[in-house]
Write an enzyme that holds these catalytic residues in place. Structure first.
Site, PDB file in Angstrom:
ATOM      1  N   GLU A 176     -65.421  13.805  22.676  1.00  0.00           N
ATOM      2  CA  GLU A 176     -64.438  13.387  23.680  1.00  0.00           C
ATOM      3  C   GLU A 176     -65.112  12.714  24.878  1.00  0.00           C
ATOM      4  O   GLU A 176     -64.985  13.161  26.017  1.00  0.00           O
ATOM      5  CB  GLU A 176     -63.587  14.576  24.092  1.00  0.00           C
ATOM      6  CG  GLU A 176     -62.781  15.125  22.918  1.00  0.00           C
ATOM      7  CD  GLU A 176     -61.908  16.309  23.282  1.00  0.00           C
ATOM      8  OE1 GLU A 176     -62.313  17.114  24.156  1.00  0.00           O
ATOM      9  OE2 GLU A 176     -60.826  16.446  22.698  1.00  0.00           O
ATOM     10  N   HIS A 412     -47.915  24.651  15.860  1.00  0.00           N
ATOM     11  CA  HIS A 412     -49.177  24.460  16.560  1.00  0.00           C
ATOM     12  C   HIS A 412     -50.011  25.724  16.446  1.00  0.00           C
ATOM     13  O   HIS A 412     -49.535  26.826  16.754  1.00  0.00           O
ATOM     14  CB  HIS A 412     -48.944  24.141  18.039  1.00  0.00           C
ATOM     15  CG  HIS A 412     -50.215  23.910  18.799  1.00  0.00           C
ATOM     16  ND1 HIS A 412     -50.549  24.592  19.948  1.00  0.00           N
ATOM     17  CD2 HIS A 412     -51.262  23.081  18.557  1.00  0.00           C
ATOM     18  CE1 HIS A 412     -51.728  24.183  20.393  1.00  0.00           C
ATOM     19  NE2 HIS A 412     -52.184  23.279  19.561  1.00  0.00           N
ATOM     20  N   HIS A 413     -51.248  25.578  15.974  1.00  0.00           N
ATOM     21  CA  HIS A 413     -52.199  26.683  15.877  1.00  0.00           C
ATOM     22  C   HIS A 413     -53.439  26.348  16.695  1.00  0.00           C
ATOM     23  O   HIS A 413     -54.359  25.699  16.205  1.00  0.00           O
ATOM     24  CB  HIS A 413     -52.611  26.925  14.421  1.00  0.00           C
ATOM     25  CG  HIS A 413     -51.543  27.509  13.571  1.00  0.00           C
ATOM     26  ND1 HIS A 413     -51.592  27.496  12.188  1.00  0.00           N
ATOM     27  CD2 HIS A 413     -50.377  28.142  13.896  1.00  0.00           C
ATOM     28  CE1 HIS A 413     -50.511  28.089  11.705  1.00  0.00           C
ATOM     29  NE2 HIS A 413     -49.762  28.481  12.720  1.00  0.00           N
ATOM     30  N   GLU A 414     -53.458  26.736  17.940  1.00  0.00           N
ATOM     31  CA  GLU A 414     -54.685  26.655  18.730  1.00  0.00           C
ATOM     32  C   GLU A 414     -55.511  27.888  18.399  1.00  0.00           C
ATOM     33  O   GLU A 414     -55.069  29.016  18.584  1.00  0.00           O
ATOM     34  CB  GLU A 414     -54.385  26.587  20.221  1.00  0.00           C
ATOM     35  CG  GLU A 414     -55.632  26.625  21.104  1.00  0.00           C
ATOM     36  CD  GLU A 414     -56.655  25.571  20.726  1.00  0.00           C
ATOM     37  OE1 GLU A 414     -57.774  25.951  20.311  1.00  0.00           O
ATOM     38  OE2 GLU A 414     -56.328  24.375  20.822  1.00  0.00           O
ATOM     39  N   HIS A 482     -57.294  18.905  15.679  1.00  0.00           N
ATOM     40  CA  HIS A 482     -57.846  18.475  16.959  1.00  0.00           C
ATOM     41  C   HIS A 482     -59.153  19.212  17.240  1.00  0.00           C
ATOM     42  O   HIS A 482     -59.374  20.315  16.747  1.00  0.00           O
ATOM     43  CB  HIS A 482     -56.845  18.720  18.084  1.00  0.00           C
ATOM     44  CG  HIS A 482     -55.797  17.666  18.177  1.00  0.00           C
ATOM     45  ND1 HIS A 482     -55.445  17.056  19.356  1.00  0.00           N
ATOM     46  CD2 HIS A 482     -55.040  17.072  17.219  1.00  0.00           C
ATOM     47  CE1 HIS A 482     -54.503  16.157  19.130  1.00  0.00           C
ATOM     48  NE2 HIS A 482     -54.235  16.155  17.836  1.00  0.00           N
ATOM     49  N   GLU A 483     -60.008  18.556  18.037  1.00  0.00           N
ATOM     50  CA  GLU A 483     -61.350  19.081  18.346  1.00  0.00           C
ATOM     51  C   GLU A 483     -62.170  19.359  17.089  1.00  0.00           C
ATOM     52  O   GLU A 483     -63.021  20.251  17.065  1.00  0.00           O
ATOM     53  CB  GLU A 483     -61.278  20.351  19.209  1.00  0.00           C
ATOM     54  CG  GLU A 483     -60.692  20.145  20.587  1.00  0.00           C
ATOM     55  CD  GLU A 483     -59.183  20.262  20.592  1.00  0.00           C
ATOM     56  OE1 GLU A 483     -58.536  19.597  21.426  1.00  0.00           O
ATOM     57  OE2 GLU A 483     -58.632  21.023  19.769  1.00  0.00           O
ATOM     58  N   GLU A 501     -57.955  14.421  15.801  1.00  0.00           N
ATOM     59  CA  GLU A 501     -58.208  13.898  17.143  1.00  0.00           C
ATOM     60  C   GLU A 501     -59.666  13.444  17.161  1.00  0.00           C
ATOM     61  O   GLU A 501     -59.950  12.287  16.957  1.00  0.00           O
ATOM     62  CB  GLU A 501     -57.938  14.960  18.196  1.00  0.00           C
ATOM     63  CG  GLU A 501     -58.108  14.456  19.620  1.00  0.00           C
ATOM     64  CD  GLU A 501     -58.058  15.570  20.624  1.00  0.00           C
ATOM     65  OE1 GLU A 501     -57.455  15.362  21.690  1.00  0.00           O
ATOM     66  OE2 GLU A 501     -58.634  16.647  20.373  1.00  0.00           O
ATOM     67  N   GLU A 507     -54.618  12.032  26.440  1.00  0.00           N
ATOM     68  CA  GLU A 507     -54.386  13.090  27.419  1.00  0.00           C
ATOM     69  C   GLU A 507     -55.454  13.138  28.498  1.00  0.00           C
ATOM     70  O   GLU A 507     -55.237  13.707  29.571  1.00  0.00           O
ATOM     71  CB  GLU A 507     -54.271  14.453  26.727  1.00  0.00           C
ATOM     72  CG  GLU A 507     -55.571  15.073  26.277  1.00  0.00           C
ATOM     73  CD  GLU A 507     -56.016  14.625  24.904  1.00  0.00           C
ATOM     74  OE1 GLU A 507     -56.967  15.216  24.363  1.00  0.00           O
ATOM     75  OE2 GLU A 507     -55.408  13.676  24.356  1.00  0.00           O
TER      76      GLU A 507
END
Length: 706
Positions: A176, A412-414, A482-483, A501, A507
Site C-alpha cells: 500500500e 465481510h470477514h476482517e 484485501h491486504e 486489493e 480509501e
C-alpha cells in the site's frame, strides 16, 4: 557517468563468458521478436538471456536454488538433455477482459544434474511468447530429493542499461505505497515511511515496470504463486542487475517443499509500446486452467456498501466505545451503543433500497459482527468469530428484506491478521453465510500476522490465500481479498477469486496524504498485471470535509469526478464498487448513470493510448452486447486526445454519451465540475477529448438505428 567504465568492463567480461558458455551448451527458443538463450557457464552454473529483436532485454543472468542442507542447485550442473515444443491453443475465461485468449508459445525444457554427489536432478522450463518469457524450476521425484528447504533463490535479471523504473518498496507485509519513478540507479526507499516492515533500501516489489531509453517496455513479475513465498527484487544500483529475494518465514527460511515440486513462473513481459504490455495475457496463460467443474454461480457484479462512511468519519465499524474485551466472555447486548455504528439494520436497508432502485447487484456491510471495539494493533488471537452480529444488526430481517428487493448482501470477514483464528472458524462462517443467503465475501488482513513472525507475502500466508480460494469455491462463495499478497493470475485457476486489493486503494485519500493524480496511470502497469483490483472507484463527493468538517479538514480525493467514472474502464475488475454514499450519488444522478450502465464483464478490450505515469485510454466491449465503453485518464497534467473510433462495428451507428471534465475543472481546485454531452458516431468518427489536470473522461457507445 561515474559508473560507465566499471559497467562497460562488466558487460565486456559477461559477454566473453557468455560466448564461452555458448560453445558448450547454448540452447534457444523463439517466438516472433522475442528470443531466449540458455547456457551453462564454464563453471557449470546455468544462465539465460532474453532479447527483443536486436535489442537485449535481459543480459546473461544466473539461475539457481540454494537449499538449507547445502546441496541445492547453486553449484556446478551438467546438461542431461533438452527438448523444444510448440503450443498454440485458445481458451475461454469464465469472466475477463476478452472473450477468448490465445496461448501460443515455444517451450524449451532443460534437464540438469548436479556434478557432485548426491547428483540431484533439476528441470528448467522456459516458455517464450510473442510478448515475453516465463520460466520456472521443476524438481522431479527422485531418491536423493524428498523433503527440502529453499534457503535462497539465485534468479537474476541483469538489465542492459539504467532504465526508468516505477517501483514501491519491497515490504514483506504491505503493497500500500505510492509509486516512485526513478532510474534504477536511484532506487532507495530509505526515506519512505514503512507501513509495516521496513524494506531494505534497494529492495522493490513486483510487478516492476521498466522503460528503456531505446523504446522498450519491460515488466518483471511472477505467475501462479502457490506454496512458495512472493518474489521481490534487490536492485544493484551500480550494474542495474536485479536479484530475486524471497519473503522469509519466522525462522528465516524461504520455502518448505517436498518433491515433486516446482516454483512459480518468473515472468518478463516486453514490448516496444506501452499498450502491448497492458494487453499481454502471458501471466494468465502461465496459470493452470480452472479447478472448478461448475462455474455458473460465479457472477461479476457491482455493489454499494456500508464502508466509505466509516472512512470519512461519518460512522464507525465498532458498536460501542470500549476496549479490552474478550470475545468469549462479553455480553454484547449489554454494551452501551456509541450512536454512530454504521452497520445497523435501518442504515443497511437504506443501501439495499438504493441498490435495488439503481440496478446494483449487492450491498457490502462492514462492521456487522462483534469484535471491532478491540481489534486494531493488539496482535490478539481471538478478535472475531464471524457469526455473531451486533445487537443492532438483524441478520434474518435483512436477509428477507434484501431478497424481497432482488439484492444480495455481501459478507465481510476482517481477520485482523489473526489467520489461525480465521482458519479455525472458516467452516462455521461459510455455513452461516449459506444459511443467510450470502454468496460473496470480502476478507481482510489488517495488522501483523498470527502465527507470529509470519508475513503477508510469505509461504504460510500464500498457502492460506489459496486454501481460502478453494474452500470458498467448495461452498459456492465468491471472494475478494484485501491486504493479501499481490495477485499472479490465479483467478484463472480459481475464477471465484474475483479480486484483491493488495495495493494502495482509493480509501487512502480519506485518511492519509492520499494518492497522487498519477497513481491510477501507474497501477495498470504494475499491480494490475497479475489480476483485478478492488480499487473502490466512484467517489463523487471529492472534498471530504463536507462529511465531517472537523476530522476531514483539507482532505480530498486527488482526481476529478469524471476521472472517477473513467476508472471503471481503466482499472479492470469483475467486482466494482460504487464506493460513495447514496446521498452523494443522488445529487448527481446524471453522472451516476455511467456507473449504472458500465459492465464488469467484457468480450473485447483495446488499449488505445498509454504511457505509464502519464495517461491511459482504454475501450471495452460489453459481454454479449453491441455496446462499447471508454475510459481516459491523465496524471496532474491536462491533455487533449483525438480518439479514432475504428474499434466500432463498421456500418453501425452509435450514440456516444460523453462524461467529461467541466470547464476549468482540475483535481485540486474544481474537481466536481463535469459536463455530459451526446453525439452520434460510427467507426469512421474521431472523438476529441479534453482531460483536466488529474482528470478523465468516460464514454458509453450504444447502437442506434440509422
Amino acid at each position: 557517468m561515474r559508473n560507465s567504465l566499471p559497467l562497460l568492463f562488466l558487460l565486456l567480461l559477461t559477454t566473453r563468458q557468455w560466448a564461452g558458455a555458448q560453445t558448450q551448451s547454448a540452447l534457444t527458443a523463439r517466438q516472433d521478436k522475442v528470443s531466449l538463450t540458455f547456457a551453462l557457464a564454464p563453471d557449470g552454473r546455468p544462465s539465460y538471456a532474453v532479447s527483443y529483436g536486436p535489442k537485449p532485454v535481459v543480459l546473461p543472468s544466473r539461475l539457481g536454488l540454494a537449499f538449507a542442507d547445502g546441496q541445492g542447485f547453486d553449484g556446478p550442473l551438467t546438461l542431461v538433455g533438452s527438448d523444444v515444443k510448440d503450443v498454440d491453443e485458445t481458451w475461454q475465461p469464465v469472466w475477463g477482459e476478452v472473450k477468448s485468449i490465445r496461448n501460443h508459445y515455444q517451450q524449451l525444457t532443460v534437464r540438469l544434474r548436479q556434478s557432485a554427489p548426491p547428483g540431484r536432478l533439476l528441470t528448467l522450463v522456459f516458455r517464450v511468447f510473442a510478448d515475453g518469457v516465463g520460466f520456472r524450476y521443476e524438481l522431479p521425484a527422485q531418491p536423493a530429493l524428498q523433503y527440502f528447504t529453499v534457503q535462497d533463490e539465485k534468479t537474476e535479471f541483469n538489465l542492459p542499461a539504467n532504465h526508468k523504473a516505477f517501483w514501491i518498496p519491497g515490504d514483506y507485509d504491505s503493497n500500500e505505497y505510492t509509486y516512485s519513478t526513478t532510474r534504477l540507479s536511484e532506487v532507495n526507499s530509505a526515506g519512505i515511511e514503512a507501513i509495516q516492515l521496513k524494506s531494505a533500501p534497494q529492495r522493490v516489489q513486483t510487478p516492476l515496470m521498466l522503460k528503456s531509453d531505446d523504446g522498450l517496455y519491460v515488466n518483471i513479475h511472477e505467475a501462479a504463486l502457490v506454496n512458495y513465498p512472493a518474489m521481490m527484487l534487490d536492485v544493484d544500483t551500480n550494474t542495474f542487475g536485479l536479484r530475486s529475494h524471497l519473503v522469509p518465514d519466522a525462522l528465516g527460511a524461504k520455502a518448505y517443499l517436498q518433491a515433486p515440486e516446482h516454483t512459480p513462473w518468473r515472468t518478463i513481459v516486453v514490448a516496444d509500446n506501452a499498450p502491448a504490455v497492458l494487453a499481454s495475457k502471458l501471466i494468465l496463460n502461465l496459470n493452470e486452467p480452472t479447478k472448478l467443474t461448475e462455474t455458473s454461480w460465479i457472477r461479476p457484479q457491482k455493489f454499494v456498501g456500508v464502508w466509505w462512511e466509516m472512512h470519512v468519519n461519518k460512522a464507525s465499524w465498532n458498536y460501542s466505545d470500549v476496549s479490552n474485551l474478550k470475545l468469549a466472555d462479553t455480553d454484547w447486548s449489554k454494551l452501551t451503543p456509541n450512536g454512530h455504528h454504521g452497520a445497523n439494520t435501518q442504515n443497511v436497508k437504506r443501501y439495499i433500497d438504493f441498490a435495488a432502485k439503481y440496478g446494483l447487484q449487492s450491498v457490502l456491510v462492514e462492521g456487522w459482527n462483534v469484535g471491532w471495539e478491540d481489534w486494531a494493533n493488539n496482535w490478539k488471537e481471538e478478535v472475531f468469530d464471524f457469526v455473531t452480529p451486533y445487537p443492532d444488526f438483524a441478520v434474518a430481517e435483512l436477509q428477507q428484506y434484501a431478497q424481497s428487493k432482488g439484492v444480495k448482501l455481501m459478507m465481510h470477514h476482517e481477520t485482523s491478521s489473526s489467520v489461525t483464528n480465521y482458519e479455525r472458524r472458516q467452516d462455521a462462517a461459510y455455513r452461516f453465510m449459506q444459511g443467510h443467503n450470502y454468496d460473496a465475501v470480502k476478507t481482510g488482513y489488517v495488522g501483523r500476522i498470527i502465527p507470529r513472525g509470519e508475513h503477508h507475502d510469505g509461504q504460510w500466508m500464500v498457502n492460506h490465500y489459496v486454501r481460502t480460494a478453494q474452500k470458498t469455491a467448495d461452498n459456492h462463495i465468491m471472494v475478494d481479498m484485501h491486504e493479501s499478497v499481490r495477485p499472479t493470475g490465479l483467478h484463472r485457476t480459481y475464477p471465484n477469486w474475483l479480486a484483491n486489493e493488495a495495493a494502495r486503494g482509493n480509501e487512502f485519500n480519506a485518511w492519509s496524504s492520499g494518492n497522487p493524480p498519477e497513481h491510477e496511470t501507474i497501477l495498470p502497469f504494475t499491480r494490475l498485471m497479475g489480476g483485478p483490483m478492488d480499487y473502490t472507484p466512484g467517489i463523487f463527493q471529492i472534498k471530504l470535509d463536507d462529511w465531517n468538517p472537523e476530522r476531514n479538514k483539507g482532505k480530498q480525493v486527488h482526481t476529478t469526478l469524471a476521472k472517477q467514472l473513467a476508472l471503471y474502464v481503466t482499472m479492470y475488475s469483475p467486482l466494482q464498487m460504487a464506493a460513495d454514499l447514496p446521498e452523494a450519488y443522488e445529487q448527481h444522478l446524471d453522472a451516476f448513470r455511467f456507473i449504472q450502465d458500465v459492465p464488469v464483464d467484457w468480450d473485447d478490450t483495446r488499449i488505445l493510448l498509454a504511457e505509464p505515469g502519464d495517461y491511459l485510454t482504454t475501450v471495452r466491449k460489453a459481454k454479449g452486447k453491441e455496446e462499447w465503453y471508454l475510459g481516459a485518464i491523465t496524471d496532474e497534467n491536462a491533455r487533449r486526445q483525438s480518439v479514432k473510433l475504428d474499434f466500432l462495428t463498421p456500418g453501425q451507428r452509435y450514440e456516444a454519451t460523453i462524461y467529461a471534465d467541466g470547464k476549468n475543472a482540475s483535481w485540486n481546485n474544481n474537481p466536481m465540475a463535469y459536463q455530459i454531452r451526446r453525439v452520434k458516431v460510427d467507426s469512421r468518427s474521431t472523438l476529441p477529448l479534453a482531460l483536466a489536470p488529474g482528470g478523465g473522461a468516460a464514454v458509453s457507445f450504444k447502437p442506434v438505428s440509422k
